[in-house]
Motif scaffolding. Sequence first.
Motif, PDB file in Angstrom:
ATOM      1  N   ILE A 111       0.857  -1.186   0.000  1.00  0.00           N
ATOM      2  CA  ILE A 111       0.000   0.000   0.000  1.00  0.00           C
ATOM      3  C   ILE A 111       0.893   1.236   0.000  1.00  0.00           C
ATOM      4  CG2 ILE A 111      -1.795   1.274   1.238  1.00  0.00           C
ATOM      5  CD1 ILE A 111      -2.634  -1.394   2.513  1.00  0.00           C
ATOM      6  N   SER A 112       0.653   2.144  -0.919  1.00  0.00           N
ATOM      7  CA  SER A 112       1.486   3.337  -1.045  1.00  0.00           C
ATOM      8  C   SER A 112       1.159   4.361   0.036  1.00  0.00           C
ATOM      9  CB  SER A 112       1.270   3.975  -2.426  1.00  0.00           C
ATOM     10  OG  SER A 112       1.860   5.264  -2.475  1.00  0.00           O
ATOM     11  N   GLU A 113       2.151   4.744   0.799  1.00  0.00           N
ATOM     12  CA  GLU A 113       1.937   5.771   1.821  1.00  0.00           C
ATOM     13  C   GLU A 113       1.567   7.106   1.184  1.00  0.00           C
ATOM     14  OE1 GLU A 113       5.236   6.097   4.452  1.00  0.00           O
ATOM     15  OE2 GLU A 113       5.155   3.983   5.081  1.00  0.00           O
ATOM     16  N   ASP A 114       2.212   7.436   0.069  1.00  0.00           N
ATOM     17  CA  ASP A 114       1.899   8.696  -0.606  1.00  0.00           C
ATOM     18  C   ASP A 114       0.500   8.678  -1.202  1.00  0.00           C
ATOM     19  OD1 ASP A 114       4.323   9.788   0.052  1.00  0.00           O
ATOM     20  OD2 ASP A 114       5.289   9.296  -1.847  1.00  0.00           O
ATOM     21  N   GLY A 115       0.101   7.534  -1.753  1.00  0.00           N
ATOM     22  CA  GLY A 115      -1.249   7.418  -2.293  1.00  0.00           C
ATOM     23  C   GLY A 115      -2.297   7.574  -1.205  1.00  0.00           C
ATOM     24  N   VAL A 116      -2.079   6.936  -0.086  1.00  0.00           N
ATOM     25  CA  VAL A 116      -3.003   7.058   1.040  1.00  0.00           C
ATOM     26  C   VAL A 116      -3.073   8.502   1.511  1.00  0.00           C
ATOM     27  CG1 VAL A 116      -3.435   6.392   3.434  1.00  0.00           C
ATOM     28  CG2 VAL A 116      -2.680   4.670   1.781  1.00  0.00           C
ATOM     29  N   ARG A 117      -1.909   9.150   1.606  1.00  0.00           N
ATOM     30  CA  ARG A 117      -1.869  10.537   2.065  1.00  0.00           C
ATOM     31  C   ARG A 117      -2.664  11.449   1.136  1.00  0.00           C
ATOM     32  NH1 ARG A 117       3.137  11.120   1.692  1.00  0.00           N
ATOM     33  NH2 ARG A 117       3.612  10.289   3.773  1.00  0.00           N
ATOM     34  N   ASN A 121      -5.974  13.440   2.277  1.00  0.00           N
ATOM     35  CA  ASN A 121      -6.032  14.900   2.201  1.00  0.00           C
ATOM     36  C   ASN A 121      -7.292  15.356   1.461  1.00  0.00           C
ATOM     37  OD1 ASN A 121      -3.661  15.391   3.583  1.00  0.00           O
ATOM     38  ND2 ASN A 121      -2.392  15.456   1.726  1.00  0.00           N
ATOM     39  N   LEU A 122      -7.593  14.691   0.359  1.00  0.00           N
ATOM     40  CA  LEU A 122      -8.756  15.062  -0.443  1.00  0.00           C
ATOM     41  C   LEU A 122     -10.052  14.819   0.330  1.00  0.00           C
ATOM     42  CD1 LEU A 122      -9.995  16.002  -3.107  1.00  0.00           C
ATOM     43  CD2 LEU A 122      -9.721  13.680  -4.001  1.00  0.00           C
ATOM     44  N   ILE A 123     -10.172  13.649   0.920  1.00  0.00           N
ATOM     45  CA  ILE A 123     -11.388  13.309   1.662  1.00  0.00           C
ATOM     46  C   ILE A 123     -11.571  14.223   2.867  1.00  0.00           C
ATOM     47  CG2 ILE A 123     -12.452  11.516   3.101  1.00  0.00           C
ATOM     48  CD1 ILE A 123     -11.172   9.466   1.119  1.00  0.00           C
ATOM     49  N   ASP A 124     -10.505  14.401   3.638  1.00  0.00           N
ATOM     50  CA  ASP A 124     -10.604  15.245   4.831  1.00  0.00           C
ATOM     51  C   ASP A 124     -10.874  16.699   4.459  1.00  0.00           C
ATOM     52  OD1 ASP A 124     -10.153  13.050   6.419  1.00  0.00           O
ATOM     53  OD2 ASP A 124      -8.018  13.453   6.716  1.00  0.00           O
ATOM     54  N   GLY A 125     -10.261  17.153   3.360  1.00  0.00           N
ATOM     55  CA  GLY A 125     -10.477  18.519   2.909  1.00  0.00           C
ATOM     56  C   GLY A 125     -11.918  18.756   2.479  1.00  0.00           C
ATOM     57  N   VAL A 167      -9.033  -2.906   0.911  1.00  0.00           N
ATOM     58  CA  VAL A 167      -8.042  -1.896   1.315  1.00  0.00           C
ATOM     59  C   VAL A 167      -8.680  -0.512   1.348  1.00  0.00           C
ATOM     60  CG1 VAL A 167      -5.924  -0.701   0.632  1.00  0.00           C
ATOM     61  CG2 VAL A 167      -6.036  -3.199   0.511  1.00  0.00           C
ATOM     62  N   ALA A 168      -9.433  -0.185   0.294  1.00  0.00           N
ATOM     63  CA  ALA A 168     -10.067   1.138   0.216  1.00  0.00           C
ATOM     64  C   ALA A 168     -11.085   1.330   1.335  1.00  0.00           C
ATOM     65  CB  ALA A 168     -10.730   1.320  -1.148  1.00  0.00           C
ATOM     66  N   TYR A 169     -11.912   0.323   1.583  1.00  0.00           N
ATOM     67  CA  TYR A 169     -12.902   0.424   2.655  1.00  0.00           C
ATOM     68  C   TYR A 169     -12.217   0.596   4.016  1.00  0.00           C
ATOM     69  CZ  TYR A 169     -16.124  -1.785  -0.771  1.00  0.00           C
ATOM     70  OH  TYR A 169     -16.878  -2.096  -1.872  1.00  0.00           O
ATOM     71  N   THR A 170     -11.125  -0.142   4.206  1.00  0.00           N
ATOM     72  CA  THR A 170     -10.408  -0.083   5.480  1.00  0.00           C
ATOM     73  C   THR A 170      -9.805   1.297   5.709  1.00  0.00           C
ATOM     74  OG1 THR A 170      -9.869  -2.448   5.337  1.00  0.00           O
ATOM     75  CG2 THR A 170      -8.531  -1.105   6.829  1.00  0.00           C
ATOM     76  N   LEU A 171      -9.233   1.862   4.657  1.00  0.00           N
ATOM     77  CA  LEU A 171      -8.541   3.150   4.775  1.00  0.00           C
ATOM     78  C   LEU A 171      -9.500   4.324   4.862  1.00  0.00           C
ATOM     79  CD1 LEU A 171      -5.730   2.577   2.127  1.00  0.00           C
ATOM     80  CD2 LEU A 171      -5.380   2.809   4.600  1.00  0.00           C
ATOM     81  N   PHE A 172     -10.593   4.272   4.103  1.00  0.00           N
ATOM     82  CA  PHE A 172     -11.430   5.468   3.935  1.00  0.00           C
ATOM     83  C   PHE A 172     -12.895   5.281   4.339  1.00  0.00           C
ATOM     84  CE2 PHE A 172      -8.377   5.296   0.211  1.00  0.00           C
ATOM     85  CZ  PHE A 172      -7.405   6.085   0.808  1.00  0.00           C
ATOM     86  N   GLY A 173     -13.280   4.066   4.691  1.00  0.00           N
ATOM     87  CA  GLY A 173     -14.685   3.774   4.951  1.00  0.00           C
ATOM     88  C   GLY A 173     -15.269   4.511   6.145  1.00  0.00           C
TER      89      GLY A 173
END
Length: 484
Positions: A111-117, A121-125, A167-173
């Motif tokens: 999992i890319s740390e930069d991709g997650v970041r 950032n986009l979701i939180d913003g 992965v996506a659900y875990t990170l951003f769900g």
Amino acid sequence: MRALVLVFVISALTLTCSAKQFPAGFKFGAATAAYQVEGAWNVSDKTPSIWDIYTHDKPHKILDGSNGDIACDSYHLWETDIQLAKDLGLHFYRFSLSWTRLLPNGFANKISEDGVRYYNNLIDGLLANGIEPMVTLFHWDLPQNLQDLGGMTNPLVAEWFGDYSRVAYTLFGDRVQTWSTFNEPVIICDAAYETGDLAPGIVSPGIGNYICAKNLMVAHATAYRIYDEEFRAKFNGKVGIVNNHVWYAPYSSEHEDLTFLARQLGFLYSHPIYSESGGWPPSIESFIAEKSEKEGYVTSRLPGFTSEEIEFIKGTADYYGINYYTSRLVLAARANSTLTWPTNGQVDLQVELVPDASWTAGVEWLVSNPPGLRAQLNLIKEQFGDWEIIITENGFSTASDELDDVTRTQYYKDHLEQVLLAITEDDVNVTGYTAWSLIDNFEWNSGYTSRFGIVRVDFSDPLRSRTPRASAHYYADVIKHHSL
């Protein structure tokens, strides 16, 4: 004279002020897609998608020879895009994740740390500005290394996609309440494999597109079941799929049976999910099986579902996502007719799809027929019952980058009126509307020659400056007053 049989006769009376009001809770948004806006194609540990490879290896397939290497540079300008969304008053912003930006290998082992970041950032913003993120997992940009293993024609793609979705659900769900699995399967499978004019550039009409179709349905259901079983109790979100629909009307009365088949083929990726019986549309499954037998095939070119697969796929949606842009008249293919978009069905059904001369033309394939949207919404309800429907894309393209975009503004006005009529007059359960697109972007085979944005992007400017068009001001006004 050509006869266009419409489902409705629209009243010539002007809507009253109260009739112009959208229901309480109705949401307005705008959309983009990762490959079309992000750029930063090789930044950090991101690896190539099929669209990176396709545009680099076959620039002649793109009208202006361009690619999405930089595009709108939304990877770096995400804060600018959020400000645009806030200025418009959007209730939600629909965007897609880049599979290769999040999982550089395509697999879930890295999992890319930069991709997650970036996506955090986009979701939180967005949330910080009162805008809901609506996330699409797959908007056409399959990892190239998975394509090298067969891509959408490899049955294992369901497992790969399921791992990616988890992965996506875990990170951003915890912050994303509305998900869609695939955007426009008809493009991913049919438009791509029937012509080879879209990534991955493989020509396999009547074979590859149907293998892709079955695998995609299983992959979608896998991602839905993962959310349902592992994440729903915790996050209580929605998962669906987004289908592109064209309203089909008969060219004349003698083409009504053919139009029925065209409409059913348009539901190829809906019937397995939304119907009570599940599986492929029966009329289409029979048609292709009979044709395959006549052609000497041992089995149908459209792979069947097992009874277990039918049950696994059936009901795997919490809403019905529809992208609508245009309409076509259906007639039997004439001598020397050529494939034009939409290609779905033209190979097997041997139909010709033509616009009515009275419809307003945009760039290339896009002609405006607003009543077609209302008709298609009603057809969905008639076919599958009272599902919640979200219009996940609707918009108009021009070749001009002018700011005073009168035609685009009129397109939005006319289509929004049809949406409102579908809700108030026909009792169709439409809960949201999404303008395509927030900003000008890389428009696939058209490159940067086709402008969809309600906000203009200056692609000659290294800073990719953005300027709202008249259509943006109109849309913002509709949102502000919740009314036409």
